[in-house]
Design an enzyme around this catalytic site. Sequence first.
Site, PDB file in Angstrom:
ATOM      1  N   SER A 124     -10.177  -0.431  -2.268  1.00 57.48           N
ATOM      2  CA  SER A 124      -8.895   0.406  -2.343  1.00 57.48           C
ATOM      3  C   SER A 124      -9.471   1.526  -3.188  1.00 57.48           C
ATOM      4  O   SER A 124      -9.940   1.434  -4.355  1.00 57.48           O
ATOM      5  CB  SER A 124      -7.963  -0.443  -2.799  1.00 57.48           C
ATOM      6  OG  SER A 124      -6.774   0.464  -3.252  1.00 57.48           O
ATOM      7  N   TYR A 148      -4.222  -6.756  -9.089  1.00 54.26           N
ATOM      8  CA  TYR A 148      -4.569  -6.602  -7.689  1.00 54.26           C
ATOM      9  C   TYR A 148      -5.792  -5.560  -7.864  1.00 54.26           C
ATOM     10  O   TYR A 148      -6.750  -5.963  -7.287  1.00 54.26           O
ATOM     11  CB  TYR A 148      -3.387  -5.855  -6.942  1.00 54.26           C
ATOM     12  CG  TYR A 148      -3.965  -5.251  -5.536  1.00 54.26           C
ATOM     13  CD1 TYR A 148      -4.362  -6.049  -4.718  1.00 54.26           C
ATOM     14  CD2 TYR A 148      -4.126  -3.958  -5.541  1.00 54.26           C
ATOM     15  CE1 TYR A 148      -4.770  -5.412  -3.591  1.00 54.26           C
ATOM     16  CE2 TYR A 148      -4.578  -3.280  -4.206  1.00 54.26           C
ATOM     17  CZ  TYR A 148      -5.003  -4.216  -3.342  1.00 54.26           C
ATOM     18  OH  TYR A 148      -5.383  -3.757  -2.286  1.00 54.26           O
ATOM     19  N   LYS A 152     -10.169  -5.915  -6.676  1.00 56.35           N
ATOM     20  CA  LYS A 152     -10.885  -5.148  -5.728  1.00 56.35           C
ATOM     21  C   LYS A 152     -12.296  -4.659  -6.450  1.00 56.35           C
ATOM     22  O   LYS A 152     -13.045  -4.664  -5.833  1.00 56.35           O
ATOM     23  CB  LYS A 152     -10.071  -3.892  -5.247  1.00 56.35           C
ATOM     24  CG  LYS A 152      -8.930  -4.342  -4.477  1.00 56.35           C
ATOM     25  CD  LYS A 152      -9.569  -4.952  -3.141  1.00 56.35           C
ATOM     26  CE  LYS A 152      -8.237  -5.308  -2.109  1.00 56.35           C
ATOM     27  NZ  LYS A 152      -8.841  -6.397  -1.155  1.00 56.35           N
TER      28      LYS A 152
HETATM   29  P1  NAD Z   1      -1.664  -7.894   4.970  1.00 55.97           P
HETATM   30  O1  NAD Z   1      -1.077  -8.585   4.138  1.00 55.97           O
HETATM   31  O2  NAD Z   1      -1.161  -7.322   6.366  1.00 55.97           O
HETATM   32  O3  NAD Z   1      -2.938  -8.562   5.785  1.00 55.97           O
HETATM   33  C1  NAD Z   1      -3.820  -9.331   4.902  1.00 55.97           C
HETATM   34  C2  NAD Z   1      -4.068 -10.675   5.986  1.00 55.97           C
HETATM   35  O4  NAD Z   1      -4.657 -11.760   5.064  1.00 55.97           O
HETATM   36  C3  NAD Z   1      -2.686 -11.499   6.095  1.00 55.97           C
HETATM   37  O5  NAD Z   1      -2.606 -11.614   7.733  1.00 55.97           O
HETATM   38  C4  NAD Z   1      -2.760 -12.872   5.592  1.00 55.97           C
HETATM   39  O6  NAD Z   1      -2.008 -13.841   6.184  1.00 55.97           O
HETATM   40  C5  NAD Z   1      -4.020 -12.639   5.114  1.00 55.97           C
HETATM   41  N1  NAD Z   1      -4.566 -13.814   4.276  1.00 55.97           N
HETATM   42  C6  NAD Z   1      -4.351 -13.624   2.748  1.00 55.97           C
HETATM   43  N2  NAD Z   1      -5.083 -14.373   2.052  1.00 55.97           N
HETATM   44  C7  NAD Z   1      -5.643 -15.132   2.730  1.00 55.97           C
HETATM   45  C8  NAD Z   1      -6.430 -16.439   2.770  1.00 55.97           C
HETATM   46  N3  NAD Z   1      -6.750 -16.855   1.539  1.00 55.97           N
HETATM   47  N4  NAD Z   1      -6.855 -17.140   3.800  1.00 55.97           N
HETATM   48  C9  NAD Z   1      -6.678 -16.614   5.023  1.00 55.97           C
HETATM   49  N5  NAD Z   1      -6.144 -15.390   5.136  1.00 55.97           N
HETATM   50  C10 NAD Z   1      -5.503 -14.923   4.193  1.00 55.97           C
HETATM   51  O7  NAD Z   1      -2.548  -6.510   4.529  1.00 55.97           O
HETATM   52  P2  NAD Z   1      -3.171  -5.253   4.793  1.00 55.97           P
HETATM   53  O8  NAD Z   1      -2.490  -4.258   4.564  1.00 55.97           O
HETATM   54  O9  NAD Z   1      -3.636  -5.689   6.236  1.00 55.97           O
HETATM   55  O10 NAD Z   1      -4.596  -5.374   3.877  1.00 55.97           O
HETATM   56  C11 NAD Z   1      -5.828  -5.886   4.355  1.00 55.97           C
HETATM   57  C12 NAD Z   1      -6.827  -5.736   3.117  1.00 55.97           C
HETATM   58  O11 NAD Z   1      -6.933  -4.374   2.776  1.00 55.97           O
HETATM   59  C13 NAD Z   1      -6.327  -6.504   1.985  1.00 55.97           C
HETATM   60  O12 NAD Z   1      -7.573  -7.079   1.265  1.00 55.97           O
HETATM   61  C14 NAD Z   1      -5.832  -5.199   0.918  1.00 55.97           C
HETATM   62  O13 NAD Z   1      -5.883  -5.517  -0.291  1.00 55.97           O
HETATM   63  C15 NAD Z   1      -6.497  -4.010   1.556  1.00 55.97           C
HETATM   64  N6  NAD Z   1      -5.931  -2.967   1.329  1.00 55.97           N
HETATM   65  C16 NAD Z   1      -4.665  -2.400   1.794  1.00 55.97           C
HETATM   66  C17 NAD Z   1      -4.210  -1.580   1.404  1.00 55.97           C
HETATM   67  C18 NAD Z   1      -2.816  -0.729   2.103  1.00 55.97           C
HETATM   68  O14 NAD Z   1      -2.072  -0.166   1.408  1.00 55.97           O
HETATM   69  N7  NAD Z   1      -2.195  -1.478   3.078  1.00 55.97           N
HETATM   70  C19 NAD Z   1      -4.824  -0.538   0.601  1.00 55.97           C
HETATM   71  C20 NAD Z   1      -5.954  -0.799   0.179  1.00 55.97           C
HETATM   72  C21 NAD Z   1      -6.581  -1.889   0.470  1.00 55.97           C
HETATM   73  N1  UFG Z   2       7.084   6.736  -3.011  1.00 54.88           N
HETATM   74  C1  UFG Z   2       8.578   7.054  -3.374  1.00 54.88           C
HETATM   75  N2  UFG Z   2       9.326   6.127  -3.007  1.00 54.88           N
HETATM   76  C2  UFG Z   2       9.448   4.840  -2.453  1.00 54.88           C
HETATM   77  C3  UFG Z   2       7.812   4.335  -2.329  1.00 54.88           C
HETATM   78  C4  UFG Z   2       6.828   5.408  -2.643  1.00 54.88           C
HETATM   79  O1  UFG Z   2       8.771   8.057  -3.683  1.00 54.88           O
HETATM   80  O2  UFG Z   2      10.226   4.179  -2.196  1.00 54.88           O
HETATM   81  C5  UFG Z   2       6.254   7.336  -3.420  1.00 54.88           C
HETATM   82  C6  UFG Z   2       5.127   7.003  -4.699  1.00 54.88           C
HETATM   83  O3  UFG Z   2       5.672   7.404  -5.749  1.00 54.88           O
HETATM   84  C7  UFG Z   2       3.978   7.723  -4.346  1.00 54.88           C
HETATM   85  C8  UFG Z   2       3.927   7.632  -2.938  1.00 54.88           C
HETATM   86  O4  UFG Z   2       5.253   7.604  -2.467  1.00 54.88           O
HETATM   87  O5  UFG Z   2       3.982   9.046  -5.025  1.00 54.88           O
HETATM   88  C9  UFG Z   2       3.016   6.552  -2.091  1.00 54.88           C
HETATM   89  O6  UFG Z   2       3.454   5.322  -2.534  1.00 54.88           O
HETATM   90  P1  UFG Z   2       2.895   4.155  -2.049  1.00 54.88           P
HETATM   91  O7  UFG Z   2       3.702   3.024  -2.680  1.00 54.88           O
HETATM   92  O8  UFG Z   2       3.313   4.009  -0.397  1.00 54.88           O
HETATM   93  O9  UFG Z   2       1.534   4.028  -2.086  1.00 54.88           O
HETATM   94  P2  UFG Z   2       0.391   4.068  -3.446  1.00 54.88           P
HETATM   95  O10 UFG Z   2      -0.253   5.267  -3.397  1.00 54.88           O
HETATM   96  O11 UFG Z   2       1.396   3.889  -4.713  1.00 54.88           O
HETATM   97  O12 UFG Z   2      -0.216   2.776  -3.309  1.00 54.88           O
HETATM   98  C10 UFG Z   2      -1.100   2.241  -2.276  1.00 54.88           C
HETATM   99  C11 UFG Z   2      -1.017   0.813  -1.978  1.00 54.88           C
HETATM  100  C12 UFG Z   2      -1.863   0.164  -3.254  1.00 54.88           C
HETATM  101  C13 UFG Z   2      -3.321   0.946  -2.822  1.00 54.88           C
HETATM  102  C14 UFG Z   2      -3.039   2.450  -3.002  1.00 54.88           C
HETATM  103  C15 UFG Z   2      -4.522   3.041  -2.792  1.00 54.88           C
HETATM  104  O13 UFG Z   2       0.244   0.235  -2.251  1.00 54.88           O
HETATM  105  O14 UFG Z   2      -2.296  -1.254  -2.786  1.00 54.88           O
HETATM  106  O15 UFG Z   2      -2.101   2.790  -2.138  1.00 54.88           O
HETATM  107  O16 UFG Z   2      -4.356   4.318  -2.626  1.00 54.88           O
HETATM  108  F1  UFG Z   2      -4.017   0.625  -4.061  1.00 54.88           F
END
Ligand code: NAD
Ligand code: UFG
Length: 336
Positions: A124, A148, A152
């Site tokens: 991330s 979290y 990572k």
């Molecule tokens: P998500 O929660 O939709 O998907 C994660 C999946 O992993 C889920 O289906 C959950 O059931 C499964 N899971 C969790 N722990 C498990 C375990 N111990 N064994 C088996 N399955 C398990 O999340 P996502 O948004 O698809 O994110 C996927 C990955 O990307 C994560 O590692 C997350 O940290 C990373 N990531 C997500 C974002 C974001 O904004 N969505 C940003 C940066 C990194």
């Molecule tokens: N924001 C609002 N109102 C809301 C939600 C968000 O104004 O209800 C704003 C936040 O202040 C920020 C922007 O929208 O400026 C994006 O916020 P998000 O919560 O959508 O995303 P973040 O950038 O805070 O975080 C996301 C994921 C993290 C990841 C990160 C990596 O949630 O897990 O991106 O870039 F680590």
Amino acid sequence: MNILVTGGAGYIGSHTCIALLEAGHSVIIADNLCNSKSETVMKIMDIADKEVTFCEIDVTDAEAVDIIFRNYKVDGVIHFAGLKAVGESVDKPLDYYYNNIVSTLVLAKACQEYGVNRFVFSSSATVYGDDKVPFVETMDLLPTTNPYGETKAMSERILTDITNANPDFSVSLLRYFNPVGAHWSGLIGETPNGIPNNLMPYVTQVAKGKLKSLRVFGNDYLTVDGTGVRDYIHVVDLANGHVAALENLTEGVHIYNLGTGKGTSVLELVKAFEEANDIEVPYEIVDRRPGDIASCYADASKAKRELGWEANLDIISMCRDAWRFEKNYTDFVESK
Ligand code: NAD
Ligand code: UFG
């Protein structure tokens, strides 16, 4: 290739399974469904018109993972499975460290035992902390402010050390920026539990009338209009980035930012959503959210140079596809 996709029933994992199947790979999903539903696996098969193998297991369970490696020929692993809510990680650090670190260790160990040398990891942009934008892969990682983010950074470190000690192992650490949007079919997308923390799902639920109005967290940042700037990337582009990373993997550790390289402010996103979908999104400006930074966007040139991958879908497509999915999706969330 036969690819083990952990967390393949989740938001990014499900889109990546489709991209893998479309690129001619086979998919084994390992997911414990702690944040997803088995229906998503059916939808993946419907969309791609191909079969996948689904193993409902916890990937921290070494025995269950061993059974998969023993029974299926695994050529590579894409490790998405993890807990991802930043705020929750502060309240439940043990759950986050255990789930996110142990899963990485168990999978890396199984790879070593079974001679599987391709590993792609979901990292991330949060590992960059609040350094200067755009974030470049060569920047030092800053200590993150929540468990979290630490999981990572630690997983990146663990995989790097393992690779340094085992020259045949190849690892791609993918640092995602802000994934949004949904598959164009409207069948799969993001389904956060309860009130969403992230901007796009909050916006779609306001547009649908599930939530009353968007709270914009601060308009006094040093940005184009005072609201926070992020690098939103369409989840389908992100999924294709995984296929490119997997197919171009060579020995050693490779780190890639997966973003568009473009920053969009909160108010710019709201405007784009309203224009793309011809729908109003009421909002109010409130205080800054603790822990937020002003701007976060990628230097995405390395992935383009080395993987031949770049994001193609613009903010309008992200808003249109996110809305199409939300309109189709029926889960009810209480209005606050
Ligand atoms: P998500 O929660 O939709 O998907 C994660 C999946 O992993 C889920 O289906 C959950 O059931 C499964 N899971 C969790 N722990 C498990 C375990 N111990 N064994 C088996 N399955 C398990 O999340 P996502 O948004 O698809 O994110 C996927 C990955 O990307 C994560 O590692 C997350 O940290 C990373 N990531 C997500 C974002 C974001 O904004 N969505 C940003 C940066 C990194
Ligand atoms: N924001 C609002 N109102 C809301 C939600 C968000 O104004 O209800 C704003 C936040 O202040 C920020 C922007 O929208 O400026 C994006 O916020 P998000 O919560 O959508 O995303 P973040 O950038 O805070 O975080 C996301 C994921 C993290 C990841 C990160 C990596 O949630 O897990 O991106 O870039 F680590």
